[in-house]
Design a protein around this motif. Structure first.
Motif, short mmCIF file in Angstrom:
data_model
loop_
_atom_site.label_atom_id
_atom_site.label_comp_id
_atom_site.label_asym_id
_atom_site.label_seq_id
_atom_site.Cartn_x
_atom_site.Cartn_y
_atom_site.Cartn_z
N LEU A 110 0.86 -1.09 0.14
CA LEU A 110 -0.12 0.01 0.19
C LEU A 110 0.94 1.33 -0.11
O LEU A 110 1.72 1.47 0.95
CB LEU A 110 -1.03 0.07 1.28
N VAL A 111 0.78 2.10 -0.99
CA VAL A 111 1.87 3.05 -1.22
C VAL A 111 1.64 4.27 -0.19
O VAL A 111 2.73 4.72 0.19
CB VAL A 111 1.73 3.83 -2.43
N ALA A 112 0.36 4.39 0.50
CA ALA A 112 0.12 5.39 1.61
C ALA A 112 0.79 4.84 3.10
O ALA A 112 0.92 5.62 4.03
CB ALA A 112 -1.10 5.93 1.50
N ALA A 113 1.00 3.60 3.09
CA ALA A 113 1.15 2.96 4.43
C ALA A 113 2.44 3.21 5.03
O ALA A 113 2.42 3.53 6.25
CB ALA A 113 0.97 1.44 4.40
N SER A 114 3.45 3.54 4.23
CA SER A 114 4.94 3.71 4.95
C SER A 114 5.36 4.94 4.41
O SER A 114 6.70 5.08 4.59
CB SER A 114 5.82 2.42 4.57
N ARG A 115 4.75 5.91 3.85
CA ARG A 115 5.11 7.03 3.34
C ARG A 115 4.45 8.30 3.67
O ARG A 115 3.38 8.27 4.22
CB ARG A 115 5.10 7.20 1.72
N THR A 116 5.30 9.33 4.19
CA THR A 116 4.69 10.66 4.26
C THR A 116 4.09 11.29 3.17
O THR A 116 4.34 10.66 2.18
CB THR A 116 5.78 11.49 5.07
N ASP A 117 3.21 12.22 3.30
CA ASP A 117 2.52 12.97 2.47
C ASP A 117 3.61 13.37 1.08
O ASP A 117 3.61 13.37 -0.04
CB ASP A 117 1.66 14.07 2.55
N LYS A 118 4.81 13.94 1.56
CA LYS A 118 5.93 14.60 0.84
C LYS A 118 6.59 13.36 0.17
O LYS A 118 6.74 13.25 -1.07
CB LYS A 118 6.88 15.17 1.66
N GLU A 119 6.92 12.26 0.71
CA GLU A 119 7.43 11.21 -0.02
C GLU A 119 6.22 10.60 -0.97
O GLU A 119 6.75 10.10 -2.11
CB GLU A 119 7.72 10.02 1.20
N LEU A 120 5.20 10.69 -0.74
CA LEU A 120 4.04 10.11 -1.57
C LEU A 120 4.08 11.04 -2.87
O LEU A 120 4.08 10.50 -3.92
CB LEU A 120 2.74 9.82 -0.77
N GLU A 121 4.25 12.33 -2.52
CA GLU A 121 4.23 13.08 -3.75
C GLU A 121 5.32 12.79 -4.58
O GLU A 121 5.11 12.94 -5.77
CB GLU A 121 4.36 14.63 -3.04
N SER A 122 6.47 12.81 -3.97
CA SER A 122 7.65 12.23 -4.68
C SER A 122 7.43 10.85 -5.57
O SER A 122 7.76 10.87 -6.83
CB SER A 122 8.92 12.41 -3.80
N TYR A 123 7.11 10.06 -4.73
CA TYR A 123 6.95 8.65 -5.51
C TYR A 123 5.98 8.77 -6.56
O TYR A 123 6.16 8.08 -7.87
CB TYR A 123 6.33 7.70 -4.28
N LEU A 124 4.85 9.58 -6.54
CA LEU A 124 3.82 9.58 -7.50
C LEU A 124 3.93 10.59 -8.48
O LEU A 124 3.32 10.70 -9.55
CB LEU A 124 2.39 9.82 -6.80
#
Length: 83
Positions: free
Chosen positions: A27-41
Motif C-alpha cells: 500500500l503506497v500510503a502505508a509507509s510514506r509521508t505525504d511528501k514522500e508520496l508526492e515524490s513517489y507519484l
C-alpha cells in the motif's frame, strides 16, 4: 501541475474482511509521508479527506475503518498485531 485529491483518507492497512487489499507493504500510503508520496507519484501535492470528515459525511452510517486506521473491530485469524 498534477495534484492527487482523494475523497477517502489514505489506505494504510490491509483488509481482512473480504476486500482484496494487498499486504501493508504494497500500500503506497502505508509507509510514506505525504511528501514522500508526492515524490513517489510524481505529483505536486496530495490531498486526502480526513477520517473524521468522512465519518461526518456518512452520517450515522456505521462502517469499518480498519484499512484507514489499522484498528480491527474483530479478531483476524493469524494476525496478532497489524502495524
Amino acid at each position: 501541475n498534477v495534484y492527487l485529491a482523494s475523497t477517502c483518507p489514505p489506505i494504510i492497512s490491509p483488509c481482512f474482511y473480504g476486500i482484496d487489499f494487498p499486504t501493508k507493504s504494497e500500500l503506497v500510503a502505508a509507509s510514506r509521508t505525504d511528501k514522500e508520496l508526492e515524490s513517489y507519484l510524481n505529483v505536486e501535492k496530495v490531498f486526502y479527506n480526513d477520517i473524521s470528515n468522512l465519518h461526518e459525511a456518512l452520517g450515522k452510517m456505521n462502517f469499518c475503518r480498519s484499512c484507514l486506521n489499522s484498528e480491527y473491530p474483530y479478531p483476524v485469524r493469524g494476525v496478532h498485531h497489524v502495524s
